[in-house]
Design a protein around this motif. Structure first.
Motif, PDB file in Angstrom:
ATOM      1  N   ASP A   1      36.556  34.978  54.165  1.00 48.22           N
ATOM      2  CA  ASP A   1      36.724  33.963  53.783  1.00 48.22           C
ATOM      3  C   ASP A   1      35.665  32.668  53.879  1.00 48.22           C
ATOM      4  OD1 ASP A   1      39.031  32.522  52.826  1.00 48.22           O
ATOM      5  OD2 ASP A   1      39.605  31.641  54.559  1.00 48.22           O
TER       6      ASP A   1
ATOM      7  N   THR B   1      32.164  31.489  51.328  1.00 49.36           N
ATOM      8  CA  THR B   1      31.799  31.421  49.909  1.00 49.36           C
ATOM      9  C   THR B   1      30.399  31.707  49.735  1.00 49.36           C
ATOM     10  OG1 THR B   1      33.649  29.859  49.521  1.00 49.36           O
ATOM     11  CG2 THR B   1      31.856  30.001  47.760  1.00 49.36           C
TER      12      THR B   1
ATOM     13  N   THR C   1      41.602  43.728  42.995  1.00 42.98           N
ATOM     14  CA  THR C   1      42.359  42.429  43.306  1.00 42.98           C
ATOM     15  C   THR C   1      41.510  41.119  43.517  1.00 42.98           C
ATOM     16  OG1 THR C   1      44.234  43.732  44.365  1.00 42.98           O
ATOM     17  CG2 THR C   1      43.922  41.419  44.895  1.00 42.98           C
ATOM     18  N   LEU C   2      40.381  41.342  44.175  1.00 43.84           N
ATOM     19  CA  LEU C   2      39.329  40.342  44.409  1.00 43.84           C
ATOM     20  C   LEU C   2      38.907  39.924  42.925  1.00 43.84           C
ATOM     21  CD1 LEU C   2      37.664  41.517  47.613  1.00 43.84           C
ATOM     22  CD2 LEU C   2      39.421  39.368  47.119  1.00 43.84           C
TER      23      LEU C   2
ATOM     24  N   ALA D   1      40.046  40.114  40.097  1.00 39.43           N
ATOM     25  CA  ALA D   1      41.115  39.410  39.275  1.00 39.43           C
ATOM     26  C   ALA D   1      41.144  38.072  39.893  1.00 39.43           C
ATOM     27  CB  ALA D   1      42.611  39.966  39.380  1.00 39.43           C
ATOM     28  N   GLN D   2      41.149  37.957  41.417  1.00 38.71           N
ATOM     29  CA  GLN D   2      41.563  36.499  41.830  1.00 38.71           C
ATOM     30  C   GLN D   2      40.090  35.758  41.370  1.00 38.71           C
ATOM     31  OE1 GLN D   2      42.032  37.414  45.949  1.00 38.71           O
ATOM     32  NE2 GLN D   2      44.283  37.615  45.801  1.00 38.71           N
ATOM     33  N   VAL D   3      38.891  36.340  41.359  1.00 37.78           N
ATOM     34  CA  VAL D   3      37.764  35.518  41.411  1.00 37.78           C
ATOM     35  C   VAL D   3      37.481  34.961  39.550  1.00 37.78           C
ATOM     36  CG1 VAL D   3      35.346  35.432  41.250  1.00 37.78           C
ATOM     37  CG2 VAL D   3      36.600  36.023  43.332  1.00 37.78           C
ATOM     38  N   SER D   4      37.814  36.190  38.731  1.00 38.94           N
ATOM     39  CA  SER D   4      37.491  36.040  37.587  1.00 38.94           C
ATOM     40  C   SER D   4      38.773  35.262  36.695  1.00 38.94           C
ATOM     41  CB  SER D   4      37.217  37.285  36.888  1.00 38.94           C
ATOM     42  OG  SER D   4      38.607  37.995  36.850  1.00 38.94           O
ATOM     43  N   GLY D   5      39.727  35.397  37.305  1.00 33.62           N
ATOM     44  CA  GLY D   5      41.082  35.015  36.505  1.00 33.62           C
ATOM     45  C   GLY D   5      41.587  35.868  35.400  1.00 33.62           C
TER      46      GLY D   5
ATOM     47  N   PRO E   1      43.646  39.143  34.554  1.00 35.42           N
ATOM     48  CA  PRO E   1      44.780  39.532  34.883  1.00 35.42           C
ATOM     49  C   PRO E   1      44.494  40.987  35.531  1.00 35.42           C
ATOM     50  CG  PRO E   1      45.259  38.927  32.709  1.00 35.42           C
ATOM     51  CD  PRO E   1      43.880  38.721  32.967  1.00 35.42           C
ATOM     52  N   GLU E   2      45.018  41.280  36.700  1.00 33.48           N
ATOM     53  CA  GLU E   2      44.660  42.359  37.336  1.00 33.48           C
ATOM     54  C   GLU E   2      45.028  43.848  36.551  1.00 33.48           C
ATOM     55  OE1 GLU E   2      46.179  42.526  41.509  1.00 33.48           O
ATOM     56  OE2 GLU E   2      44.864  44.058  41.912  1.00 33.48           O
TER      57      GLU E   2
ATOM     58  N   ALA F   1      41.596  40.493  53.030  1.00 36.80           N
ATOM     59  CA  ALA F   1      41.773  39.447  51.958  1.00 36.80           C
ATOM     60  C   ALA F   1      43.371  39.160  51.760  1.00 36.80           C
ATOM     61  CB  ALA F   1      41.398  39.763  50.852  1.00 36.80           C
TER      62      ALA F   1
END
Ligand code: CDP
Length: 778
Positions: free
Chosen positions: A80, A82, A218-219, A221-225, A227-228, A468
């Motif tokens: 968590d 950055t 998953t990460l 997808a979360q970071v780049s936007g 979709p997974e 995460a």
């Protein structure tokens, strides 16, 4: 189960047909080289890529500004924090990623990287945790709002008051400070990725060196936007991970982002020095250990305090609720009334990490501490360290055992393992020989070291362990085809551990089919079930359990087909594990195998039943498993040179029920070699300017066959009561258990002259200084 089946995967490895990330070659593929900072702490004033862009073949020079446009200039760490993907403002460790050059071939990319001009305002660095926490230390994380110091986090466990009281009332107390040096996992294959965005399908495929492909997807997808379901992570053959390939590194993100932007495949492959200098390190714990005991060696309390160097970011790779990993297990194999542990972590101008290097998240440091402290106590009391261990072991009838820091050990029989190891080592005879050498003032001293460690593996119960936010279950998907052959897909990711063999053995055992008729697939998020990956020896405890349960589901379905084929009622049909057959109760002469009835599942299934013979299981373990072992190491210490030679190296391990003894033996040998590297040779160091002085294989010394002695291995079998096949993990036990045995042996050689501790790595000069201080030098 229990058979020494040859490793199925070795055919491709030994015939040069492995498929690693660097083997991935795509039409039109570009190459990426990262520009890294020569300074450990510096503000970037300007980056000028014009000279690089002027070179033939250079396609792009990327900086944080370019990534900012896509919100990719920073990425979350697994803890968590950055971290910069490319440095936007301030460099925080030497070799940090500052810019990326994308070119038509690797040579052009490398030439281009040398021509990127970066001007730095160099700042004062701080590389050790103690200095970093001083009031006037330069502030590293000025990117965190309101941050005024380099303090990263504090952590504590156990009962402080009760422990303090036990120390106040103790007849004997001992204390020792010890440093578990910064190490690097140094897998043979460095990290790398091929980002491959397909604009036609609008799908991003990333081939990458990943120990945990699903969580990485998953990460991403979360970071780049993105979709997974539009991201596919493929982790082909991985040339060793050891925890190093659990975090996400900037190079992965840059390769993926560059491919997305340029709409061409982009390959990034790290060099050796980049890998050692910038990717996840391990250990770097400065530990103080104390034991309170009775005069006859009964341990009453253990107290530990740690100063942890976490580098420039908190980027440890471990379950998120455990900032100090599984350090809680520092009471080891011993039944101690009370214990207390505290830890402070600091940011420093060094590479981030604190990853689980062939261990279960800081259990290595804990085991080292407690096994060293038992030796310190034994020497203080003038007792045999084997006797001190016996006096304090948790006894077999105490399991399940709750430790004073709240951990539930599943099973163990520590004394049997220790006795076995001592007998194999001819312990008493060597003790006599040790005394003879002291009496005769011999040139070479003999030292005997013991470690009776307990590991904790199989993270983990979802109730307490997540990465995460994703609970740490694992999975298996088995398909038995009409001809009776099977495909198993798992969520874990082998990096040399032999899963393609051992996981096939589990299916073969549960379904009575031939091990050669089972193929194991992994490392592709498009086809494999979601899992948390391979690290912390979790594969067998978690995905191994999922495999057994999925196979049992298939067996249950197969039973109804068997009943159909045997023309019997289902309740009259029995499974005979020995022969791997179904038969009618009381009539074993009429039987069918799963292979024989597989066709029935597709061609002749009983009315009302779904066709097919497939099953999936997602397994959330109720608890972790606790493998253990006893190692006995006998060394000769040369009083003239400080050189240490191994005379005998005995390892007795207990990983519960054993799937493949040959693979276990290989795991033990490899782990012991890494333990020897740790104890004798390896260390990442820094100078005062923050330069990494142990950042390549000329300076970071890995053991070779020359330094490795013959190992004598033994085993005991104490099954895990909660694991479907009674197995515990084993891959890490030797790396975790051997360093304290080795250090205990070297200390033991000089203990008669008052030496109580020798810091790792125990190079000849380090040992010689102790010989000199103790008046033992020749
Ligand atoms: O998670 P990782 O694969 O690194 O570690 P592990 O679960 O300890 O397994 C290492 C290798 O040893 C795998 O191939 C296991 O299946 C095998 N093993 C075994 O044969 N029997 C056991 N009781 C434990 C592990």
């Amino acid at each position: 189960m229990g058979e020494e089946v040859s490793r199925k995967e070795d055919r491709r490895f030994i015939t040069g047909r492995g498929n690693y990330v660097d083997d991935v070659k795509k039409p039109g593929m570009l190459h990426c080289e990262l520009v890294r900072s020569p300074h450990a702490h510096a503000r970037i004033e300007e980056i000028d890529g014009s000279r690089a862009m002027a070179l033939d073949g250079v396609v792009a020079v990327l900086t944080a500004d370019d990534l900012l446009e896509y919100d990719l200039a920073t990425m979350p760490t697994l803890m968590d924090d950055t971290q910069d993907v490319l440095v936007n403002d301030k460099v925080k460790f030497q070799s940090q990623e500052v810019a990326a050059v994308i070119a038509e071939d690797r040579y052009a990319a490398k030439d281009g990287a040398e021509k990127v001009d970066v001007s730095y305002d160099v700042l004062e660095p701080v590389v050790d945790a103690e200095t970093a926490l001083e009031d006037d230390a330069p502030l590293i994380r000025d990117d965190i709002e309101g941050k005024e110091d380099n303090h990263c986090f504090d952590w504590e466990t156990g009962d402080e008051e009760a422990t303090d009281e036990a120390f106040e009332n103790a007849a004997v107390t001992v204390e020792e400070e010890m440093f578990y040096q910064r190490l690097h996992p140094a897998p043979i294959e460095t990290c790398g990725a091929v980002g491959d965005y397909d604009p036609g399908k609008d799908k991003l495929t990333v081939h990458m060196t990943s120990q945990a492909p699903h969580i990485h997807r998953t990460l991403f997808a979360q970071v780049s936007g993105i979709p997974e379901h539009k991201i596919r992570i493929v982790s082909p053959d991985v040339g060793g991970g050891f925890g190093n390939k659990v975090p996400i590194y900037p190079g992965y993100v840059v390769a993926a982002a560059a491919s997305y932007v340029l709409e061409r495949p982009v390959k990034w492959i790290e060099e050796r020095s980049e890998n050692i200098q910038s990717t996840g390190f391990a250990r770097d714990y400065d530990m103080n250990g104390e034991i309170a005991a009775t005069e006859d060696g009964e341990i009453r309390a253990i107290r530990v305090d740690v100063l942890a160097n976490h580098g420039a970011y908190n980027a440890a790779a471990q379950p998120s609720k455990f900032p100090a990993g599984f350090f809680n297990i520092f009471t080891g194999s011993y039944d101690v009334e009370t214990a207390y542990g505290s830890l402070s972590a600091a940011y420093t101008n060094t590479a981030p990490g604190g990853i689980a290097y062939r261990c279960s998240f800081r259990v290595t440091e804990a085991v080292y501490l407690v096994e060293r402290m038992v030796k310190v106590l034994a020497d203080e009391l003038g007792m045999d360290p084997a006797d001190v261990r016996r006096r304090n072991f948790i006894q077999p009838d105490q399991f399940p055992y709750e430790s004073p820091t709240g951990w539930n050990y599943d099973s163990g029989d520590y004394e049997t393992a220790l006795d076995e190891a001592l007998e194999m080592a001819d312990y008493e005879a060597y003790r006599d020989e040790q005394q003879r050498r002291i009496d005769e003032d011999a040139d070479k001293l003999l030292g005997i070291g013991i470690s009776s460690f307990t590991e904790v593996v199989g993270a983990g119960p979802g109730k307490s362990c997540d990465i995460a936010g994703v609970e740490m279950f694992d999975s298996a998907d088995i398909r038995v085809h009409p001809t009776g052959k099977a495909t198993l897909r798992v969520g874990v990711q082998t990096q040399g551990q032999g899963h393609e063999t051992t996981f096939a053995q589990i299916v073969a055992e549960e379904l009575g089919i031939d091990v050669d008729d089972v193929v194991v697939e992994h490392g592709d998020t498009d086809t494999d079930p979601y899992g948390l990956g391979t690290y912390g020896s979790r594969s067998t405890p978690v995905a191994g359990a999922a495999t057994a349960i999925a196979a049992r589901k298939i067996r249950d379905k197969a039973k109804s087909i068997a009943a159909n084929e045997l023309e019997a009622a289902e309740e009259d049909v029995e499974w005979d594990r020995e022969s791997g057959e179904f038969h009618v109760a009381g009539a074993p002469e009429r039987s069918v195998t799963v292979t024989e009835i597989a066709a029935g599942a597709y061609m002749n299934h009983p009315g009302g039943e779904e066709p097919g013979l497939e099953a999936v299981n997602y397994y959330d373990p109720p608890e972790m498993t606790y493998p253990f072992g006893s190692y006995v190491v006998i060394v000769e210490v040369d009083r003239e040179t400080g050189e240490v030679e191994f005379e005998k190296f005995v390892a007795v391990d207990d990983c519960g029920n054993r799937i493949n003894p040959m693979i276990i033996e290989g795991q033990i040998h490899g782990g012991l070699a890494q333990g020897i590297g740790t104890a004798m040779m390896e260390q990442i160091t820094f100078d005062d300017n923050g330069n990494v002085t142990g950042g390549d294989f000329m300076n970071y010394l890995l053991p070779t066959a020359m330094e490795i002695p013959e190992f004598e291995t033994g085993h005991t079998v104490t099954p895990s009561p909660h694991h479907p096949i009674g197995a515990k993990g084993v891959g890490e036990s030797p790396t975790v258990g051997s360093p304290p045995a080795i250090v205990n042996a070297v200390v033991d050689a000089m203990a008669h002259a008052g030496v109580s501790h020798v810091e790792m790595p125990m190079t000849p000069d380090v040992v010689w200084k102790h010989l000199e201080e103790a008046g033992l030098e020749r």
